[in-house]
Design an enzyme around this catalytic site. Structure first.
Site, PDB file in Angstrom:
ATOM      1  N   GLU A 265       1.053  -1.252   0.071  1.00 57.12           N
ATOM      2  CA  GLU A 265       0.089  -0.055  -0.101  1.00 57.12           C
ATOM      3  C   GLU A 265       1.022   1.420  -0.149  1.00 57.12           C
ATOM      4  O   GLU A 265       0.532   2.074  -0.759  1.00 57.12           O
ATOM      5  CB  GLU A 265      -0.957   0.125   1.222  1.00 57.12           C
ATOM      6  CG  GLU A 265      -1.936   1.212   1.280  1.00 57.12           C
ATOM      7  CD  GLU A 265      -2.880   1.263   2.381  1.00 57.12           C
ATOM      8  OE1 GLU A 265      -3.182  -0.002   2.951  1.00 57.12           O
ATOM      9  OE2 GLU A 265      -3.352   2.255   2.669  1.00 57.12           O
TER      10      GLU A 265
ATOM     11  N   ARG B 163      -7.365   2.863  13.252  1.00 55.20           N
ATOM     12  CA  ARG B 163      -8.336   1.768  13.125  1.00 55.20           C
ATOM     13  C   ARG B 163      -8.266   0.553  14.231  1.00 55.20           C
ATOM     14  O   ARG B 163      -9.308   0.255  14.518  1.00 55.20           O
ATOM     15  CB  ARG B 163      -8.170   1.107  11.710  1.00 55.20           C
ATOM     16  CG  ARG B 163      -9.107   0.141  11.187  1.00 55.20           C
ATOM     17  CD  ARG B 163      -8.925  -0.359   9.938  1.00 55.20           C
ATOM     18  NE  ARG B 163      -9.541   0.124   8.710  1.00 55.20           N
ATOM     19  CZ  ARG B 163     -10.904   0.426   8.376  1.00 55.20           C
ATOM     20  NH1 ARG B 163     -11.542  -0.352   8.974  1.00 55.20           N
ATOM     21  NH2 ARG B 163     -11.109   1.027   7.392  1.00 55.20           N
TER      22      ARG B 163
ATOM     23  N   GLU C 142     -10.712  -7.680   3.965  1.00 49.97           N
ATOM     24  CA  GLU C 142     -10.240  -7.635   5.085  1.00 49.97           C
ATOM     25  C   GLU C 142     -10.762  -8.564   6.174  1.00 49.97           C
ATOM     26  O   GLU C 142     -10.332  -9.363   7.244  1.00 49.97           O
ATOM     27  CB  GLU C 142      -9.880  -6.488   5.739  1.00 49.97           C
ATOM     28  CG  GLU C 142      -8.836  -5.738   4.633  1.00 49.97           C
ATOM     29  CD  GLU C 142      -8.689  -4.312   5.144  1.00 49.97           C
ATOM     30  OE1 GLU C 142      -9.280  -3.523   4.775  1.00 49.97           O
ATOM     31  OE2 GLU C 142      -7.675  -3.798   5.843  1.00 49.97           O
TER      32      GLU C 142
HETATM   33  N1  MTE Z   1      -6.543 -11.341  -1.441  1.00 46.66           N
HETATM   34  C1  MTE Z   1      -5.414 -11.694  -2.208  1.00 46.66           C
HETATM   35  N2  MTE Z   1      -5.706 -12.802  -2.965  1.00 46.66           N
HETATM   36  N3  MTE Z   1      -4.459 -11.067  -2.406  1.00 46.66           N
HETATM   37  C2  MTE Z   1      -4.156  -9.915  -1.563  1.00 46.66           C
HETATM   38  O1  MTE Z   1      -3.185  -9.395  -1.758  1.00 46.66           O
HETATM   39  N4  MTE Z   1      -5.103  -8.323   0.000  1.00 46.66           N
HETATM   40  C3  MTE Z   1      -6.307  -7.984   0.952  1.00 46.66           C
HETATM   41  C4  MTE Z   1      -7.651  -8.435   0.434  1.00 46.66           C
HETATM   42  N5  MTE Z   1      -7.547  -9.897  -0.031  1.00 46.66           N
HETATM   43  C5  MTE Z   1      -5.249  -9.511  -0.653  1.00 46.66           C
HETATM   44  C6  MTE Z   1      -6.441 -10.077  -0.746  1.00 46.66           C
HETATM   45  C7  MTE Z   1      -6.110  -6.570   1.341  1.00 46.66           C
HETATM   46  S1  MTE Z   1      -5.069  -6.243   2.695  1.00 46.66           S
HETATM   47  C8  MTE Z   1      -7.330  -5.859   1.256  1.00 46.66           C
HETATM   48  S2  MTE Z   1      -7.243  -4.373   1.621  1.00 46.66           S
HETATM   49  C9  MTE Z   1      -8.075  -6.259   0.206  1.00 46.66           C
HETATM   50  O2  MTE Z   1      -7.981  -7.400  -0.512  1.00 46.66           O
HETATM   51  C10 MTE Z   1      -8.075  -5.258  -1.103  1.00 46.66           C
HETATM   52  O3  MTE Z   1      -8.816  -5.289  -2.087  1.00 46.66           O
HETATM   53  P1  MTE Z   1     -10.310  -4.968  -2.159  1.00 46.66           P
HETATM   54  O4  MTE Z   1     -10.489  -3.769  -1.699  1.00 46.66           O
HETATM   55  O5  MTE Z   1     -10.453  -5.117  -3.581  1.00 46.66           O
HETATM   56  O6  MTE Z   1     -11.030  -5.952  -1.464  1.00 46.66           O
HETATM   57  N1  LUZ Z   2      -5.415   2.095   4.530  1.00 49.78           N
HETATM   58  C1  LUZ Z   2      -5.825   3.605   4.590  1.00 49.78           C
HETATM   59  C2  LUZ Z   2      -6.367   1.197   4.928  1.00 49.78           C
HETATM   60  O1  LUZ Z   2      -5.105   4.091   4.106  1.00 49.78           O
HETATM   61  N2  LUZ Z   2      -6.907   3.674   5.627  1.00 49.78           N
HETATM   62  C3  LUZ Z   2      -7.766   2.990   5.972  1.00 49.78           C
HETATM   63  O2  LUZ Z   2      -8.487   3.170   6.683  1.00 49.78           O
HETATM   64  C4  LUZ Z   2      -7.233   1.369   5.735  1.00 49.78           C
HETATM   65  N3  LUZ Z   2      -8.148   0.553   6.122  1.00 49.78           N
HETATM   66  C5  LUZ Z   2      -7.739  -0.820   6.051  1.00 49.78           C
HETATM   67  C6  LUZ Z   2      -6.771  -0.947   5.072  1.00 49.78           C
HETATM   68  N4  LUZ Z   2      -5.928  -0.006   4.586  1.00 49.78           N
HETATM   69 MO1  MOS Z   3      -5.360  -3.913   2.945  1.00 49.89          MO
HETATM   70  S1  MOS Z   3      -4.363  -3.625   4.705  1.00 49.89           S
HETATM   71  O1  MOS Z   3      -6.122  -2.283   3.135  1.00 49.89           O
HETATM   72  O2  MOS Z   3      -4.200  -3.234   1.806  1.00 49.89           O
END
Ligand code: MTE
Ligand code: LUZ
Ligand code: MOS
Length: 761
Positions: free
Chosen positions: A239, A317, A718
């Protein structure tokens, strides 16, 4: 990428369009890009000291090595030597001091990776060592912090404790976690004409990479183009932290005027990048005789590492989720972002939420254990209901907590299960079963309100096919499939007519990272907006061709545009529209309505909605060997109206197992010198196929509430990680079945060693 002959045959709704490419090895990652002629390879030389002054750097021998193109230090940075996002506290390359073992000091650019590695060994750096802090409580005591502490408060817990029938206090700690994305961090930077730069980056945040790179190179953001085809997993680790490597590759390309590739080896990635934040915490919980939680206080000491990175947001968070699924009328929670000499810790699935939830669950478990009742009696008595208030002022709406709980306990016969386990534990001396229920409640939206916006670009081509660009990054979570579904549904086309383009900062700009589980909601709604604009432009023409005056009677389905009596092919309408010189491209925008948060008051309505769920864990523990097997995990989860059950189920299973790993196997160990000891997959254990529960059952809760999710299909990325807490508490319960007087210390992960120590404590 997505629209290919191989996927045409399987145009069902519940599939992941990427799956055939993943399993046959055809998916392309950064390191798979064909190398342009003249490409150089870069390596970051990193600090072997966790805290110290750099006294002398000698790279003259390395520089003379045949095939070394250039060795760069902070002195060569043309712009600002600064990559910090929230706080400007992290240099691209260390200058006078180093703050963690693994911090980049020099950038080696060579004709091959092997030469760069050889050069690395010829570099000598002398440090004057300073005091190393690795523990957050110690850091806090010494005033070593990254930003300010935060407190959320509702009611008045301090005065209420006196009136409680039961009060318990103690400590609870949770450990770090390595992201272990399959594709390590990396980038490929290519100089363009007129001083521009194109960077292929394995990032969740293309705009963050663009901003950081422009800043360190002294370029305008408009001169830096970031492209992301997809990434091989991120889990939060990319991120913010992909920016460092992309900016270094960009730096190398900018100086040498040659393409530069920088891919971290697994070993480098493990040592140099940050992980989930370990937390140490104190709690105090007060209950009345009906097991209602009357008051709760907690202090969280977040181990932030050597720079702020995303720590202040993660910290926030933790507070937002400090009471998990429970209404607590009197609550005061405080969190301290502590600066230590570890690699800067960063976003990780759940983003501080899991760490906050672990503490309230530990407090509840402790109370239950002292009162000699199952923890789920306390959990159930305190579930959120509509109209309750979160500590941060948001009112509970469309709450599915009780529905999930009741459905779960009925569907999977909780009472019978408890009896069976009791019976088993009576019959067996050295094998004990443990059961735990684990509800979850997770807020969807970036807690930083301004980040909740997205855009999408749609082109309808002459043959009726559609090209879609959004700010979403595909990282295995299936967001590309969901975007294809959204566009297909909007135009009434089959999935194979939609092409999802790479995520690119020149097509969709100023994006928020793919994070906070909100990507499909934000980008999907922007995409719907773009599609609607195009439809609105061609509807009058459709009315004319279909001889339909009321445009509301016209629909887009099955590749046709239909009125009551007549229909035409979508392709014909598109071609006529283009002949009439109608614009068949559109840029959509979305910003989440209603949400707000006042950081001065620490009150507001930060989340678009919450996701709920509940789970049952059953584990069998071998009390001689300290080993265990998860028999079953059963879940009732609130998906809203899932738009893709295959993708969503995959997210539940993956998140669950990742959370279980965090709670049990995964032990991130640094020694006192800040060197990572768990730096291979031999010393850092992650879930494998033998660890995974023998049975995982997931029931999709039927709900019909209105919400702000895309097509009412709730965010799923998540939340399921937090079911993993149940792994910890079910093991503890099995231990207590063997030794009711075992001393429980509530410090996750509960590794096999710890299990044995606790069994015989
Ligand atoms: N699933 C897979 N296969 N690989 C990933 O890196 N990241 C997770 C989740 N699922 C991830 C995953 C995280 S930390 C987040 S925030 C969400 O996917 C982000 O994608 P979304 O916003 O489309 O759910
Ligand atoms: N990233 C962020 C995050 O910048 N703000 C958020 O609230 C958050 N929450 C979940 C995962 N990444
Ligand atoms: Mo997920 S920790 O918001 O990349």
């Amino acid at each position: 990428m997505t629209n290919n002959k191989n996927t045409k045959s399987t145009l069902k709704k519940d599939i992941n369009l990427d799956a055939p490419f993943h399993v046959s090895g055809r998916t392309k990652y950064v390191d798979d890009l064909p190398e342009l002629e003249g490409t150089c390879f870069a390596k970051a030389y990193y600090s072997r000291c966790a805290h110290g002054e750099i006294k002398k750097i000698n790279f003259s021998k390395a520089e003379k090595l045949n095939g070394v193109v250039k060795i760069l230090s902070h002195k060569d940075v043309p712009g600002e030597n600064q990559i910090g996002g929230i706080v400007r506290d992290e240099p691209l390359l260390a200058d006078k001091e180093v703050h963690f073992y693994g911090q980049p000091i020099l950038l080696i650019i060579a004709e091959s990776e092997t030469i760069a590695e050889k050069a690395m060994k010829l570099i000598e750096v002398d440090y004057k060592e300073k005091e190393i802090i690795v523990d957050p409580r110690e850091a806090y005591k010494k005033g070593s912090v990254l930003s300010s502490s935060r407190t959320f408060k509702l009611g008045n817990p301090t005065s209420k404790f006196k009136k409680c029938a039961y009060v318990f206090e103690g400590e609870a700690d949770s450990g770090g976690q390595e992201h272990l994305y399959l594709e390590t961090q990396g980038a490929y930077a290519i100089p363009k004409d007129q001083g521009g730069l194109l960077i292929h980056s394995s990032t969740q945040g293309p705009t963050a990479v663009q901003k950081v790179t422009a800043n360190v190179l002294g370029l305008n953001m408009s001169q830096v183009e970031i492209n992301v085809n997809r990434i091989g997993g991120g889990f939060g680790g990319k991120e913010d932290q992909a920016s460092h490597w992309a900016a270094l590759a960009g730096f190398g390309a900018f100086i040498t005027k040659r393409p530069v590739k920088l891919i971290l080896s697994r070993h480098e990635d493990l040592q140099m990048t940050g992980k989930r934040h370990p937390y140490r915490s104190d709690y105090k919980i007060g209950l009345d005789k009906d097991l209602k939680i009357i008051a709760y206080t907690a202090s969280f000491y977040q181990n932030g590492g050597a720079a702020a990175d995303l720590s202040p947001a993660v910290l926030e968070r933790t507070l937002f989720h400090a009471s998990n699924s429970y209404f607590i009328p009197n609550i005061e929670v405080t969190a301290h972002p502590c600066k230590t000499n570890l690699p800067p810790n960063t976003a990780f699935r759940g983003f501080g939420g899991p760490q906050g939830k672990f503490v309230i669950e530990a407090a509840i478990h402790r109370a239950a254990n002292e009162l000699n009742i199952p923890a789920h009696n306390i959990q159930k008595a305190n579930l959120f209901k509509n109209g309750d208030e979160f500590s941060f002022g948001q009112k509970v709406e469309n709450c599915e907590a009780t529905k999930c709980w009741n459905d779960l306990s009925k569907r999977y016969e909780l009472k019978r299960l408890e009896k069976e386990i009791e019976h088993f534990n009576k019959e067996n001396k050295y094998f004990k079963k443990g059961i735990a229920l684990q509800p979850i409640c997770f807020g969807i939206s970036f807690t930083n309100t301004p980040m909740n916006n997205a855009r999408a670009l749609v082109h309808v081509y002459n043959d009726g096919s559609v090209g879609v660009s959004t700010g979403a990054v595909e990282m295995g979570q299936g967001v590309n499939t969901k975007m294809v579904q959204v566009a297909a549904q909007a135009f009434g086309l089959t999935l194979d007519k939609i092409r999802l383009e790479d995520t690119n900062t020149t097509r969709v700009a100023n994006t928020s990272p793919t994070a906070a589980s909100a990507t499909a909601d934000l980008n999907g709604k922007a995409l719907q907006d773009a599609c609607q604009q195009i439809k609105d432009r061609i509807l009058p023409l459709a009315g004319e061709l279909l001889k339909e005056k009321n445009l509301k009677n016209i629909s887009f389905v099955d590749g046709k545009v239909k009125a009551k009596r007549k229909n035409i092919d979508w392709v014909d309408l598109v071609q006529t529209a283009l002949l009439r010189r109608i614009n068949m491209s559109a840029k959509g925008h979305y910003s989440t309505p209603r949400i707000n948060f006042d950081k001065k008051k620490e009150k507001g309505h930060p989340f678009a909605y919450h996701v709920y769920g509940n789970s049952i864990f059953v584990v069998t523990l071998d009390c001689i060997r300290g080993t265990y097997e998860f028999e079953a995990v059963k879940i009732v989860h609130d998906f809203g109206a899932s738009m893709n059950k295959a993708v969503d189920l995959g997210q539940i299973e993956g998140g669950l197992v990742q959370g279980m790993g965090w709670m049990t196997l995964e032990d991130v160990v640094y020694n006192k010198k800040g060197l990572l000891k768990s730096n291979t997959l031999a010393t850092y254990k992650v879930p494998d196929v033998y660890f995974v529960p023998k049975e995982i059952e997931v029931h999709f809760l039927k709900t019909n509430t209105d919400n702000l999710a895309i097509l009412k299909s709730k965010a799923v990325g998540e939340p399921p990680l937090m079911y993993g807490l149940g792994a910890y508490f079910s093991i503890i319960n099995a231990i207590l079945a063997f030794n009711p007087n075992a001393s429980i210390s509530y410090d996750a992960p509960i590794t096999t060693e710890k299990i044995l120590m606790t069994l015989y404590s």
